[in-house]
Design a protein around this motif. Structure first.
Motif, short mmCIF file in Angstrom:
data_model
loop_
_atom_site.label_atom_id
_atom_site.label_comp_id
_atom_site.label_asym_id
_atom_site.label_seq_id
_atom_site.Cartn_x
_atom_site.Cartn_y
_atom_site.Cartn_z
N ARG A 93 10.08 -4.69 0.49
CA ARG A 93 9.97 -3.39 -0.16
C ARG A 93 8.87 -3.39 -1.21
NH1 ARG A 93 14.92 -1.64 -2.89
NH2 ARG A 93 14.79 -3.73 -3.74
N PHE A 94 8.14 -2.26 -1.30
CA PHE A 94 7.08 -2.08 -2.28
C PHE A 94 7.27 -0.73 -2.96
CE2 PHE A 94 5.28 -5.03 0.70
CZ PHE A 94 4.53 -5.89 -0.07
N GLU A 95 6.94 -0.69 -4.25
CA GLU A 95 6.95 0.58 -4.99
C GLU A 95 5.51 1.05 -5.16
OE1 GLU A 95 8.38 2.59 -9.19
OE2 GLU A 95 8.69 0.46 -8.87
N LEU A 96 5.26 2.30 -4.75
CA LEU A 96 3.93 2.88 -4.88
C LEU A 96 3.70 3.26 -6.34
CD1 LEU A 96 3.99 5.20 -1.74
CD2 LEU A 96 3.25 2.82 -1.90
N THR A 97 2.53 2.92 -6.88
CA THR A 97 2.21 3.22 -8.27
C THR A 97 0.99 4.12 -8.34
OG1 THR A 97 0.71 1.36 -8.60
CG2 THR A 97 3.05 0.93 -8.94
N ASP A 98 0.68 4.60 -9.53
CA ASP A 98 -0.53 5.38 -9.73
C ASP A 98 -1.58 4.56 -10.49
OD1 ASP A 98 0.79 5.33 -12.11
OD2 ASP A 98 0.60 7.47 -12.52
N VAL A 99 -1.50 3.24 -10.37
CA VAL A 99 -2.45 2.33 -11.03
C VAL A 99 -3.64 2.11 -10.10
CG1 VAL A 99 -2.76 0.03 -11.98
CG2 VAL A 99 -0.58 1.20 -12.27
N PRO A 100 -4.83 2.59 -10.49
CA PRO A 100 -5.99 2.39 -9.61
C PRO A 100 -6.52 0.96 -9.71
CG PRO A 100 -6.64 3.59 -11.57
CD PRO A 100 -5.15 3.40 -11.66
N LEU A 101 -6.95 0.45 -8.57
CA LEU A 101 -7.57 -0.87 -8.52
C LEU A 101 -9.08 -0.71 -8.43
CD1 LEU A 101 -5.10 -2.60 -6.04
CD2 LEU A 101 -5.12 -2.73 -8.52
N GLY A 102 -9.80 -1.79 -8.58
CA GLY A 102 -11.26 -1.75 -8.60
C GLY A 102 -11.89 -1.32 -7.28
N ASP A 103 -11.17 -1.46 -6.17
CA ASP A 103 -11.75 -1.11 -4.87
C ASP A 103 -11.48 0.34 -4.47
OD1 ASP A 103 -9.06 -1.31 -4.40
OD2 ASP A 103 -9.23 -2.67 -2.69
N GLY A 104 -10.91 1.15 -5.37
CA GLY A 104 -10.66 2.56 -5.08
C GLY A 104 -9.28 2.81 -4.50
N THR A 105 -8.48 1.77 -4.30
CA THR A 105 -7.12 1.96 -3.81
C THR A 105 -6.16 1.92 -4.99
OG1 THR A 105 -6.76 -0.41 -3.48
CG2 THR A 105 -7.69 0.82 -1.62
N PHE A 106 -4.89 2.15 -4.71
CA PHE A 106 -3.86 2.09 -5.73
C PHE A 106 -2.95 0.90 -5.46
CE2 PHE A 106 -5.33 6.40 -5.80
CZ PHE A 106 -5.33 6.73 -7.14
N ALA A 107 -2.27 0.41 -6.48
CA ALA A 107 -1.41 -0.77 -6.34
C ALA A 107 -0.04 -0.39 -5.81
CB ALA A 107 -1.27 -1.47 -7.68
N ALA A 108 0.47 -1.19 -4.89
CA ALA A 108 1.85 -1.10 -4.42
C ALA A 108 2.50 -2.43 -4.79
CB ALA A 108 1.90 -0.86 -2.92
N GLU A 109 3.45 -2.38 -5.72
CA GLU A 109 4.04 -3.60 -6.27
C GLU A 109 5.24 -4.04 -5.44
OE1 GLU A 109 5.00 -2.97 -10.35
OE2 GLU A 109 2.89 -2.65 -10.90
N PRO A 110 5.34 -5.35 -5.16
CA PRO A 110 6.49 -5.84 -4.38
C PRO A 110 7.76 -5.81 -5.22
CG PRO A 110 5.09 -7.66 -5.07
CD PRO A 110 4.39 -6.40 -5.49
N LEU A 111 8.86 -5.41 -4.60
CA LEU A 111 10.15 -5.38 -5.26
C LEU A 111 11.00 -6.58 -4.86
CD1 LEU A 111 11.03 -1.60 -4.98
CD2 LEU A 111 10.18 -2.82 -6.96
N ASP A 112 10.83 -7.07 -3.64
CA ASP A 112 11.59 -8.22 -3.15
C ASP A 112 10.74 -9.47 -3.37
OD1 ASP A 112 13.50 -6.43 -2.20
OD2 ASP A 112 12.46 -6.22 -0.29
N HIS A 113 11.29 -10.43 -4.07
CA HIS A 113 10.59 -11.69 -4.30
C HIS A 113 11.09 -12.71 -3.31
CE1 HIS A 113 8.77 -10.10 -7.91
NE2 HIS A 113 9.95 -9.64 -8.25
N LEU A 114 10.18 -13.29 -2.58
CA LEU A 114 10.57 -14.26 -1.54
C LEU A 114 10.59 -15.66 -2.07
CD1 LEU A 114 8.51 -12.73 1.34
CD2 LEU A 114 10.93 -12.45 0.86
#
Length: 114
Positions: A93-114
């Motif tokens: 699972r990933f949570e979509l954020t509104d944090v822009p990255l340097g390549d023009g995309t946005f960050a999707a943070e992982p919620l499940d740690h493996l």
């Protein structure tokens, strides 16, 4: 000398008025709510009228077959939780954020740690 003393009150009042205007302008900029910015290009966010625009997200801590991070495109708003198959076909699972990255995309943070 009387020319200087006669001009001094006018000079001081003009300087004081300019200072008051500058302080009022700075206070207005700081206190008024900021308008959301609409960016152009890859990774555009939702417009002010509520229409949904396609955003491209980089799934953090993932690597595709070519060694580059996995990407996910969606019109869902930030804060949405998505499920993506990454590690050996297992869902993560990933949570979509509104944090822009340097390549023009946005960050999707992982919620499940493996």
């Amino acid at each position: 000398m009387s020319l200087l003393t006669d001009a001094l009150p006018g000079l001081l009042s003009a300087t004081g008025a300019a200072g008051v205007i500058a302080l009022a302008s700075a206070a207005r900029r700081r206190l008024l709510p900021r308008r959301p910015r609409i960016t152009q290009g890859a990774g555009t966010g939702a417009a002010l009228n509520g229409t949904r625009i396609l955003r491209r997200y980089t799934l953090l801590r993932t690597v595709g077959p070519d060694g580059a991070p996995d990407h996910y495109e969606t019109t869902r708003p930030p804060g949405t939780v998505i499920t993506h198959r990454v590690v050996g076909g297992h869902p993560q699972r990933f949570e979509l954020t509104d944090v822009p990255l340097g390549d023009g995309t946005f960050a999707a943070e992982p919620l499940d740690h493996l």
